[in-house]
Design a protein around this motif. Structure first.
Motif, short mmCIF file in Angstrom:
data_model
loop_
_atom_site.label_atom_id
_atom_site.label_comp_id
_atom_site.label_asym_id
_atom_site.label_seq_id
_atom_site.Cartn_x
_atom_site.Cartn_y
_atom_site.Cartn_z
N SER A 165 -16.04 -26.41 9.46
CA SER A 165 -15.59 -27.27 8.36
C SER A 165 -14.50 -26.61 7.52
N VAL A 166 -14.38 -25.28 7.59
CA VAL A 166 -13.30 -24.60 6.86
C VAL A 166 -11.95 -25.20 7.27
N PHE A 167 -11.81 -25.51 8.54
CA PHE A 167 -10.58 -26.11 9.04
C PHE A 167 -10.76 -27.61 9.30
N GLY A 168 -11.56 -28.27 8.43
CA GLY A 168 -11.81 -29.69 8.60
C GLY A 168 -10.54 -30.52 8.55
N ASP A 169 -9.63 -30.22 7.62
CA ASP A 169 -8.38 -30.97 7.54
C ASP A 169 -7.56 -30.80 8.80
N GLU A 170 -7.50 -29.56 9.29
CA GLU A 170 -6.72 -29.30 10.50
C GLU A 170 -7.36 -29.96 11.73
N ILE A 171 -8.69 -29.98 11.78
CA ILE A 171 -9.38 -30.65 12.89
C ILE A 171 -9.06 -32.14 12.87
N GLY A 172 -9.05 -32.75 11.68
CA GLY A 172 -8.70 -34.15 11.59
C GLY A 172 -7.27 -34.42 12.03
N ASP A 173 -6.33 -33.56 11.62
CA ASP A 173 -4.93 -33.73 12.04
C ASP A 173 -4.77 -33.54 13.54
N TRP A 174 -5.57 -32.64 14.12
CA TRP A 174 -5.51 -32.39 15.57
C TRP A 174 -6.09 -33.56 16.35
N ALA A 175 -7.22 -34.08 15.88
CA ALA A 175 -7.91 -35.13 16.63
C ALA A 175 -7.24 -36.48 16.46
N ASN A 176 -6.59 -36.71 15.33
CA ASN A 176 -6.04 -38.04 15.07
C ASN A 176 -4.70 -37.93 14.34
N PRO A 177 -3.68 -37.34 14.98
CA PRO A 177 -2.38 -37.21 14.31
C PRO A 177 -1.71 -38.56 14.18
N ILE A 178 -0.64 -38.57 13.41
CA ILE A 178 0.09 -39.81 13.18
C ILE A 178 1.48 -39.68 13.80
N GLU A 179 2.07 -40.80 14.16
CA GLU A 179 3.36 -40.76 14.87
C GLU A 179 4.45 -40.14 14.01
N GLN A 180 4.52 -40.56 12.75
CA GLN A 180 5.57 -40.06 11.87
C GLN A 180 4.97 -39.82 10.48
N LEU A 227 -8.64 -33.15 27.67
CA LEU A 227 -9.33 -34.42 27.40
C LEU A 227 -8.62 -35.17 26.27
N ARG A 228 -8.16 -34.44 25.27
CA ARG A 228 -7.41 -35.08 24.17
C ARG A 228 -6.18 -35.80 24.71
N LEU A 229 -5.48 -35.17 25.63
CA LEU A 229 -4.30 -35.80 26.23
C LEU A 229 -4.67 -37.00 27.09
N LEU A 230 -5.72 -36.85 27.90
CA LEU A 230 -6.14 -37.94 28.79
C LEU A 230 -6.58 -39.17 28.02
N CYS A 231 -7.09 -38.95 26.80
CA CYS A 231 -7.59 -40.08 26.00
C CYS A 231 -6.52 -40.62 25.04
N GLY A 232 -5.27 -40.33 25.34
CA GLY A 232 -4.17 -40.93 24.57
C GLY A 232 -3.58 -40.06 23.50
N GLY A 233 -3.96 -38.80 23.42
CA GLY A 233 -3.41 -37.91 22.42
C GLY A 233 -1.97 -37.51 22.74
N PRO A 234 -1.20 -37.12 21.73
CA PRO A 234 0.20 -36.78 21.95
C PRO A 234 0.38 -35.41 22.59
N THR A 235 1.51 -35.20 23.23
CA THR A 235 1.87 -33.88 23.76
C THR A 235 2.43 -33.02 22.62
N TRP A 236 2.76 -31.77 22.95
CA TRP A 236 3.23 -30.86 21.91
C TRP A 236 4.63 -31.20 21.40
N ALA A 237 5.49 -31.73 22.26
CA ALA A 237 6.89 -31.93 21.87
C ALA A 237 7.05 -32.80 20.62
N PRO A 238 6.45 -34.00 20.57
CA PRO A 238 6.61 -34.80 19.35
C PRO A 238 5.91 -34.18 18.14
N MET A 239 4.88 -33.38 18.38
CA MET A 239 4.19 -32.73 17.26
C MET A 239 5.07 -31.65 16.64
#
Length: 531
Positions: A37-52, A472-484
């Motif tokens: 939970s110390v990195f809860g904000d970062e976990i949320g950004d990793w699991a569900n990032p936004i396009e822009q 698994l994150r990528l297979l389930c529709g997550g973004p690649t590193w380039a746009p991030m």
């Protein structure tokens, strides 16, 4: 001293040991989930990032979007409002009113939306009681799972908070008693005997515990404070001084002075208030709340992040209808105080977020050490008694849960991505897979007598799951590193890298275990203690 027959003495000793280890395993669960939970904000950004993402936490124009949201909400539900950014920078906005359920316990009823920080479009609207507002919350589901497990073990309020408060007190007692027991504290900080396996395991436990004593005390004290303040402190205070009105007690100590003018009045635009607060604090806004939106007595409270080089943020209060600045609000009570400053210290000391990623990394490492101390202490105590029939199941349970809990948390994380891709209910799916995995690990530890073999297998599975999560994150529709990288959302590549490193470390630990088992089978009983 009470004299008991030998049989009764053994039974009482078993009850004592089982109850102590049961509490220890719960405490271990709270610590491990707290580390995540110390990195809860970062976990949320990793699991569900936004396009822009937006360059600002509260972007310009948000005030108009919030006014449109307010216009769509029934007036009786506009008693309280708050908004804050979360996963990917999305704005969580909620209107609600305080009510009481059938048992007389405080609850809420309201409306919730998520707002895209770039387009300011609202989505995922939920309306109803607390459960309805929390249902289908896909944005922050993964970090919320970790946080709720850490804060209340997913036990209904107020019992979950009271339970974690008791566990915090147990950790506090362990820290104080550990300090008193270490008569040679300075020497024990650097004592590691590598040649004798049993002694080296004990030394590793002592060294880790000695270095972690101060942190464990701080973590236990602040955690107990947060658990008991809301589950026990506020209800008791309300019963004694406010005729049972918890809302009045809360407003007196942390809220604004009460006013009552129910005449309708349009709300001033929040954008101008946020700009003014930013100018005053030289820092970003991280939380906005409004009392009595749309009334003449409306007031907006804007909380700011700490300015550069500061530990505490500031909070400003504005008149709702005019948007005029009123006063700077202290963290506790109505006037600045030493107690209010101590109260403000609780959160940064517990969450370790006072210096950004660096302090979070330090808290993560110290929390990891605290988890190791808890698990190694239970293993040392139970493995010495593993040959006794009454203690063997306990030693096996410690082994299964100790190594199975991280695996269960990773399986729950994997379930999040699969359930989201299948449009399933996220929280129930994650909880089911978490409990199934933890139960399977516990069952395996009881069926297989070789605890070292069980630990090795669970380490391999944990390592494999950690390595597979980014894929698994990528297979389930997550973004690649380039746009991030292009949008400066570094949580995705950073956590992917950390997961791969963690997976390789688990596999390396399993390989070392297998090597020791092959080289020295005659010392397996001692090796089990050091796994």
């Amino acid at each position: 001293m009470i004299s008991l027959p030998q049989r009764e003495t053994r039974s009482l000793l078993a009850i004592h040991g089982w109850s102590a280890v049961f509490l220890g395993l719960l405490l271990y669960t709270v610590i491990v989930t707290g580390v995540a939970s110390v990195f809860g904000d970062e976990i949320g950004d990793w699991a569900n990032p936004i396009e822009q993402p937006s360059a600002q936490r509260f972007p310009a124009g948000l005030g108009n979007a919030l006014q449109q949201f307010a216009d769509s909400v029934a007036p009786e539900l506009r008693e309280s409002f708050f908004a804050f950014p979360r996963s990917g920078g999305r704005i969580y906005a909620q209107f609600h009113r305080d009510e009481k359920d059938a048992n007389g316990r405080p609850t809420e009823r309201g409306v919730v939306v998520d707002i895209d920080p770039r387009t300011l479009q609202m989505s995922n609207r939920r309306e109803g009681d607390e459960d309805a507002m929390n249902d289908d919350d896909t944005v922050n589901a993964l970090p919320d799972f970790f946080v709720n497990l850490h804060v209340r073990l997913h036990v209904p309020e107020p019992w979950g908070l009271m339970l974690t408060g008791v566990l915090g007190l147990a950790m506090l007692v362990a820290a104080v008693s550990g300090f008193l027991l270490h008569r040679h504290l300075i020497r024990e900080l650097f004592t590691l005997r590598r040649r004798k396996k049993l002694l080296s395991a004990r030394d590793a436990h002592v060294v880790a515990g000695s270095w972690n004593l101060v942190f464990s005390f701080v973590l236990a004290f602040t955690g107990s404070f947060f658990s008991f303040a809301t589950s026990f402190g506020v209800p008791v205070l309300a019963m004694v001084a406010f005729n049972g009105d918890q809302q009045a007690a809360f407003e007196t100590f942390v809220g604004n002075p009460p006013v009552n003018d129910p005449r309708p009045a349009p709300m001033a635009n929040l954008d101008a208030m946020i700009v003014d607060a930013t100018r005053r604090a030289h820092a970003e806004t991280f939380f906005v709340s409004v009392e009595h939106w749309g009334r003449a007595d409306a007031r907006a409270t804007i909380s700011m992040l700490p300015a550069e080089g500061e530990v505490f943020g500031t909070t400003y209060v504005y008149d709702g209808p005019s948007g005029a600045y009123q006063y700077e609000k202290p963290p506790l009570g109505r006037v600045p105080s030493f107690g209010g400053n101590l109260f403000s210290l609780m959160a940064p000391l517990h969450f370790g977020n006072f210096a950004g990623v660096l302090s979070k990394a330090a808290w993560f490492a110290l929390g990891f050490a605290a988890a190791y101390v808890a698990l190694s202490g239970m293993r040392l105590w139970t493995q010495r008694r593993i040959d006794q029939p009454a203690w063997r199941p306990l030693a096996q349970a410690v082994n299964g849960i100790g190594y199975g809990l991280p695996l269960a948390l990773i399986v729950a994380s994997a379930t999040y991505f699969v359930a989201r891709a299948l449009d399933a209910d996220l929280q129930p799916a994650m909880m089911r897979m978490f409990l199934i995995t933890l139960g399977a690990c516990l069952l395996a530890s009881w069926l297989v007598r070789d605890t070292a073999r069980v630990a090795q297998t669970l380490l391999i599975l944990t390592g494999a799951m950690l390595l597979g999560l980014p894929a698994l994150r990528l297979l389930c529709g997550g973004p690649t590193w380039a746009p991030m990288f292009a949008t400066a959302q570094f949580a995705v590549p950073a956590l992917d890298t950390v997961l791969v490193i963690g997976g390789l470390a688990c596999l390396a630990g399993a390989y070392r275990t297998a090597t020791r088992m092959r080289r020295a089978p005659q010392t397996l009983a001692l090796e089990r203690v050091t796994e």
